[in-house]
Design an enzyme around this catalytic site. Structure first.
Site, PDB file in Angstrom:
ATOM      1  N   HIS A  40       3.761   3.530  38.805  1.00 39.94           N
ATOM      2  CA  HIS A  40       3.016   4.268  37.778  1.00 39.94           C
ATOM      3  C   HIS A  40       1.937   3.397  37.162  1.00 39.94           C
ATOM      4  CE1 HIS A  40       5.087   2.517  34.208  1.00 39.94           C
ATOM      5  NE2 HIS A  40       6.123   2.458  35.018  1.00 39.94           N
TER       6      HIS A  40
ATOM      7  N   ASP B  64       0.347   4.119  34.066  1.00 40.21           N
ATOM      8  CA  ASP B  64       0.210   4.202  32.618  1.00 40.21           C
ATOM      9  C   ASP B  64       1.108   3.192  31.914  1.00 40.21           C
ATOM     10  OD1 ASP B  64       2.533   5.553  33.458  1.00 40.21           O
ATOM     11  OD2 ASP B  64       2.573   6.762  31.649  1.00 40.21           O
TER      12      ASP B  64
ATOM     13  N   ASP C 223       4.919  -4.337  33.326  1.00 41.21           N
ATOM     14  CA  ASP C 223       5.586  -3.118  33.779  1.00 41.21           C
ATOM     15  C   ASP C 223       4.865  -2.445  34.936  1.00 41.21           C
ATOM     16  OD1 ASP C 223       7.300  -0.888  33.894  1.00 41.21           O
ATOM     17  OD2 ASP C 223       6.092   0.189  32.434  1.00 41.21           O
TER      18      ASP C 223
ATOM     19  N   GLU D  14       3.932   8.399  33.738  1.00 39.64           N
ATOM     20  CA  GLU D  14       5.376   8.177  33.859  1.00 39.64           C
ATOM     21  C   GLU D  14       6.006   7.879  32.502  1.00 39.64           C
ATOM     22  OE1 GLU D  14       9.014   5.660  34.349  1.00 39.64           O
ATOM     23  OE2 GLU D  14       7.090   5.095  33.468  1.00 39.64           O
ATOM     24  N   GLU D  15       5.302   7.161  31.654  1.00 40.93           N
ATOM     25  CA  GLU D  15       5.860   6.757  30.368  1.00 40.93           C
ATOM     26  C   GLU D  15       5.962   7.906  29.364  1.00 40.93           C
ATOM     27  OE1 GLU D  15       7.322   4.071  30.017  1.00 40.93           O
ATOM     28  OE2 GLU D  15       6.393   2.578  31.305  1.00 40.93           O
TER      29      GLU D  15
END
Length: 124
Positions: free
Chosen positions: A25, A27, A57, A91-92
């Site tokens: 991801h 974001d 991340d 995703e977040e």
């Protein structure tokens, strides 16, 4: 979605075995700048380390997957399973405009795929 984009790239296979998806991801989680020593989205390089929200991340894994995908393409390897590179938006935030959006609005993207390799740890 016009304001959030996911990236899909595919390499074909010599057979119709179920394909493999390399997904990550793009974001990051929102941040309150008052809780940070430096601006959370600045990506400042301080003493050789990148400081900022989302600096670790999935970014390492996203680049490693992309690098592997590009190297496979450049090497002209005959794949036994098709391969997808999938960089997902949102995703977040429950993936409303990311994976959920793709599965609900574009299920054809996933036809013929059997495996997904995703975030099971950190890509360092």
């Amino acid at each position: 979605m016009p304001d959030r984009a996911s990236l899909v790239a595919e390499l074909p296979a010599a057979s119709d075995k179920g394909g493999v998806i390399l997904t990550n991801h793009l974001d990051v989680v929102e941040a309150n700048s008052k809780e940070w020593t430096h601006p959370p989205f600045s990506g400042l390089n301080i003493n050789g380390r990148i400081h900022g929200r989302g600096a670790v991340d999935m970014k390492g894994m996203a680049i490693m997957q992309l690098h592997a995908f590009i190297q496979i393409k450049k090497s002209n390897i005959q794949l036994k399973r098709k391969l997808m590179y999938l960089a997902i938006a949102d995703e977040e935030s429950r993936s409303i405009y990311g994976a959920k959006f793709l599965v609900e609005k574009h299920p054809e993207i996933f036809k013929g795929y059997e495996y997904v390799l995703n975030e099971g740890g950190v890509g360092t």
